[in-house]
Design a protein around this motif. Structure first.
Motif, PDB file in Angstrom:
ATOM      1  N   GLN A   1      22.281   6.699  -2.224  1.00  0.00           N
ATOM      2  CA  GLN A   1      22.276   5.920  -0.997  1.00  0.00           C
ATOM      3  C   GLN A   1      20.992   5.091  -0.876  1.00  0.00           C
ATOM      4  N   LEU A   2      19.870   5.698  -1.261  1.00  0.00           N
ATOM      5  CA  LEU A   2      18.600   4.974  -1.211  1.00  0.00           C
ATOM      6  C   LEU A   2      18.627   3.772  -2.154  1.00  0.00           C
TER       7      LEU A   2
ATOM      8  N   TYR B   1       7.955   2.247   5.077  1.00  0.00           N
ATOM      9  CA  TYR B   1       9.168   1.447   4.813  1.00  0.00           C
ATOM     10  C   TYR B   1      10.340   2.345   4.420  1.00  0.00           C
ATOM     11  N   LEU B   2      10.117   3.279   3.475  1.00  0.00           N
ATOM     12  CA  LEU B   2      11.208   4.132   2.993  1.00  0.00           C
ATOM     13  C   LEU B   2      11.671   5.137   4.044  1.00  0.00           C
TER      14      LEU B   2
ATOM     15  N   ILE C   1      16.299   9.664   4.690  1.00  0.00           N
ATOM     16  CA  ILE C   1      14.999   9.717   4.009  1.00  0.00           C
ATOM     17  C   ILE C   1      13.903   9.840   5.075  1.00  0.00           C
ATOM     18  N   GLY C   2      13.358  11.040   5.203  1.00  0.00           N
ATOM     19  CA  GLY C   2      12.284  11.250   6.171  1.00  0.00           C
ATOM     20  C   GLY C   2      10.925  10.967   5.568  1.00  0.00           C
ATOM     21  N   LYS C   3       9.905  11.192   6.383  1.00  0.00           N
ATOM     22  CA  LYS C   3       8.552  10.883   5.931  1.00  0.00           C
ATOM     23  C   LYS C   3       8.137  11.732   4.745  1.00  0.00           C
TER      24      LYS C   3
ATOM     25  N   SER D   1       0.841  -1.206   0.000  1.00  0.00           N
ATOM     26  CA  SER D   1       0.000   0.000   0.000  1.00  0.00           C
ATOM     27  C   SER D   1       0.870   1.248   0.000  1.00  0.00           C
ATOM     28  N   LYS D   2       0.248   2.409  -0.356  1.00  0.00           N
ATOM     29  CA  LYS D   2       0.982   3.673  -0.344  1.00  0.00           C
ATOM     30  C   LYS D   2       1.564   3.950   1.031  1.00  0.00           C
ATOM     31  N   GLN D   3       0.736   3.787   2.058  1.00  0.00           N
ATOM     32  CA  GLN D   3       1.187   4.090   3.400  1.00  0.00           C
ATOM     33  C   GLN D   3       2.289   3.126   3.848  1.00  0.00           C
TER      34      GLN D   3
END
Length: 820
Positions: free
Chosen positions: A151-152, A102-103, A111-113, A95-97
């Motif tokens: 990095q991601l 996860y990311l 990598i923030g929200k 799902s999107k959320q």
């Protein structure tokens, strides 16, 4: 995606179990075999426990991550119910959320929200898959700087890349072990490279031949005259020619025909010769083949021949040895040596010793019983006497090199050298310090230290190993090659000893006088008759040390059983008796005879002995086994024979896996279950595998069903493995027909030609060289120049007393009903 959709997705790929990793029980870093425990979340199997044990081939499993494993449950006799996984994948959020969470987790630093939300907004719900397939898509995400994007991506590939590759390879039909080989070669680019050119696997991955790659190519639409397909077929044909037939090169016309047949085998279309020629020109331009006149080489074999010629020339270029000792001094020292050792050297043996000491390089040949071992010992002893050096390695300081280097292709042959000379002898691989994938520690830049090198069983040395040895030799060393030119050639490509002899460029002494024959050895008499292509009229008559039992193919196993049982009653062990056969399958094959002899020497009727099944074979403590591959890190090599001294089940060791321990003359090597393909039973072995060894008793079945393999040099090699008793069984006609077939399997080599063209002629003593190889007549008009155009290429293409204590025994004493 809801739970039902997820379940439907899993079920499409078969039986599965999904769960969160709890603990890794065992993980092998080399082959990635893993045993782990998970907390079960979903499964379509009938399984109600909250936890499950998973086994399979996996990379490092990340703690507390959720995975989906595909396979089936098996009931292990020792450890109970386990899920045996064939492939797996990490359970990614759908799902999107879920993807945003996860990311923006601790896994992806920086990598923030908000950034995660931007990524999902731009790339959608399949963002993770899209990033792994095309990392440049991250450039379209606002305010995501390049460093964070890289990095991601790197983190995603570290955690998802291997799983993605394994799943993808499984869809192409690759099992977990082969998939791991592919991944280790190509890493995360594996699937992309395979889709682009599946035939690259033929070059890069051991265990994948042209047929497997061609099948994959058809799935991907790469068929017919596709350039990658033709190139792979060319390289595969050359490689097969060297591995299976021992050729160093192939004639251009022959490779064209074989490649065409291979390409058309599973294709409805005809492949043009010009298409093959075009791709061979390109292979030459890429340096993947060498074209010289009408001959096509793999580069490693071409440069091995060329390099060996150069280094032999370098050794022969030494002139200081010729007159280093006056003949009177040599004869005086030789007389003292004869008196001290209690021996009387024959005229040719004396000549051999003198030639060896007065030449930078010499070849010593001769059949069984001609005294090669006696001469080797004489050379070593006299060298030490004339040069004033000690034969005791303990007399040398740690930094002071021992002047004598003794080696042989196999561990057993090296051991025999040590026993006969009293000096340390090792395998050639160990002398050069082979370290596996990185090659040898000793090479042209880090050469050996020594003054005298003796190589025994030289007929077993292939062109590649000979090149590796000679390029590691220092300039000031004397070299003696010892061998029997009438034995089988090397398993690997080339026929080095034969080509060196045929070139007539190296001082050679051939021992012809038979000494052991005078001691009553009819085995040696038989061997020398076989060399001449003849057999005694009384082949089937009983002799003091040999016999011939007439029987059919179906009776071979019963005859061998009777001989072995009675030999065992007389006190002989499995180490003393060697059954030899040229073929593996059939009622008289190696596999059948191994099983038969194992049940005589090492039965397990009540199951009290520890044993481990591997395929159709059962290994037991006490079994005689044979190493099939080189394993330098364990100091064990192809052809070494050992004994199983221990078996440990997984519950009995800290590694939690089944293990077999084999002792090779005191050197203990551990094999996990997945490594057992490296060994086989050795009660019966092929004649090739027996080279370099001698056994008190040799049992040699010879029947017409072997005929495809029967040749004079094979039978000669087999019977000369016997020290005391030779038991022949089978059909006399098959034996006679085998002797009549000389070496009709000519190997394509140019070593003889290159030596003859490069080095000056020399003289030989008592030599009986075989006829020159046909390759001596090849013309070298073009040198190393390669055709540049396809049409030019096509033009080129078309243009000790062994009987001591045995006086009252004969081979018939080993048969039941003999009265003993």
């Amino acid at each position: 995606m809801d739970k039902q959709d997820s379940l439907d997705l899993f079920q499409e790929q078969g039986n599965y179990i999904k769960g969160r990793h709890l603990v890794t029980i065992f993980h092998n870093n080399q082959n990635l075999y893993t045993v782990m425990r998970i907390r079960v979340e979903e499964t379509n199997e009938e399984y109600d426990d909250k936890e499950a044990v998973i086994t399979g081939y996996f990379p490092k499993i990340h703690e507390q991550e959720t995975y989906v494993f595909y396979g089936s449950f098996t009931d292990h006799p020792k450890f109970g119910l386990q899920f045996q996984a064939t492939h797996f994948r990490k359970d990614l959020p759908q799902s999107k959320q879920g993807i945003i969470t996860y990311l923006s987790s601790d896994l992806f630093k920086g990598i923030g929200k908000k950034t995660a939300e931007s990524i999902v907004e731009v790339l959608g719900e399949n963002a993770i898959t899209r990033i792994m397939e095309n990392p440049s898509l991250l450039d379209t995400v606002p305010k995501l700087n390049p460093d964070k994007a890289k990095q991601l991506y790197d983190t995603l590939m570290e955690h998802q890349g291997l799983e993605q590759v394994i799943v993808g390879l499984n869809q192409y039909g690759f099992g977990p072990q082969l998939s791991m080989k592919i991944y280790q070669a190509y890493r995360e680019q594996a699937l992309e490279l395979i889709k682009k050119n599946p035939f690259q696997l033929v070059e890069d991955i051991e265990g994948i031949g042209f047929g497997r790659a061609d099948e994959l190519g058809r799935q991907l639409g790469i068929t017919g005259s596709h350039p990658d397909r033709i190139k792979a077929a060319c390289l595969y044909t050359l490689e097969s020619s060297s591995v299976q037939s021992g050729h160093v090169y192939m004639e251009a016309e022959a490779i064209l025909q074989e490649v065409k047949s291979l390409l058309e085998q599973n294709e409805p279309v005809e492949i043009d010769f010009s298409d093959i020629s075009n791709e061979m020109v390109k292979l030459g331009e890429e340096g993947k083949i060498i074209v010289e006149d009408r001959r096509i080489y793999l580069p490693t074999l071409y440069f091995s021949e060329k390099g060996l010629v150069t280094n032999i020339g370098r050794v022969l270029d030494q002139t200081e040895y010729k007159d280093q000792f006056p003949e009177s001094e040599f004869l005086l020292a030789l007389g003292d040596l004869e008196e001290r050792l209690g021996v009387q050297y024959g005229p040719t043996q004396k000549e051999a010793i003198q030639t060896a000491l007065m030449s930078p390089m010499m070849i010593l040949t001769g059949g069984p019983g001609t005294g090669k071992t006696t001469v080797i010992k004489g050379i070593v002893e006299l060298y030490a006497e004339l040069h004033g050096c000690s034969l005791d390695i303990n007399d040398y300081k740690k930094e002071e090199p021992f002047p004598f280097l003794l080696c042989a292709p196999t561990g057993r042959a090296a051991k025999r050298m040590t026993e006969s000379t009293g000096l340390p002898a090792v395998t050639i691989h160990r002398l050069l310090r082979w370290n596996g994938a990185d090659g040898f520690d000793h090479d042209e830049d880090r050469q050996l230290e020594g003054k005298l090198l003796i190589v025994d069983e030289s007929s077993m040395v292939d062109i590649w190993l000979a090149h590796q040895l000679f390029k590691a030799l220092p300039d000031n060393i004397q070299v003696i090659l010892v061998g029997d030119e009438d034995q089988l050639p090397s398993v690997g490509p080339g026929q080095v000893l034969k080509d060196l002899l045929d070139s007539e460029r190296i001082p050679t002494v051939c021992l012809t006088d038979i000494y052991r024959q005078a001691e009553g050895s009819s085995i040696i008499d038989l061997a020398h008759q076989i060399k001449k292509g003849t057999l005694p009229e009384d082949l089937s008559a009983q002799q003091p040390d040999r016999s011939f039992f007439q029987c059919s193919t179906g009776q071979i196993s019963e005859v061998v059983k009777k001989v072995v049982v009675n030999a065992k009653k007389k006190g002989y062990t499995a180490k003393d008796i060697q059954v030899l056969a040229p073929m593996y399958r059939g009622p008289a094959g190696i596999d059948r005879l191994n099983l038969l002899v194992q049940e005589i020497f090492n039965p397990n009727p009540d199951g009290s002995r520890k044993e481990m099944a591997f395929g159709d074979v059962k290994y037991r403590v006490g079994d005689k086994v044979l190493q099939l591959v080189n394993q330098p890190e364990a100091n064990v090599f192809n052809g070494d024979m050992g004994e199983i001294v221990a078996i440990f089940y997984a519950k009995e060791n800290t590694e939690k896996q089944d293990q077999i321990i084999v002792s090779y003359e005191g050197n203990e090597v551990t094999y996990a279950r997945q490594d057992l393909s490296q060994i086989t039973h050795a009660y019966c072995c092929s004649v090739h595998k027996s080279q370099g060894s001698e056994f008190p008793i040799v049992i040699l079945p010879v029947v017409k069903s072997y005929f495809r393999m029967l040749r004079r040099n094979l039978l000669y090699t087999a019977i000369t493995r016997s020290q005391q008793f030779l038991i022949l069984c089978g059909e006399e006609e098959a034996f006679r027909r085998g002797i009549e077939r000389g070496d009709d399997l000519k190997r394509n080599t140019t070593l003889c030609v290159k030596l003859s063209e490069t080095l000056p002629e020399t003289t030989s003593v008592e030599t009986s060289p075989s006829e020159m190889d046909e390759s001596k007549n090849l013309e070298n008009q073009n040198g190393n120049e390669q055709p540049k155009k396809a049409e030019d290429f096509v033009k080129v293409l078309m243009n000790v007393d062994p009987m001591i204590g045995m006086e009252n025994l004969t081979p018939y004493d080993f048969m039941e009903g003999s009265g003993n």
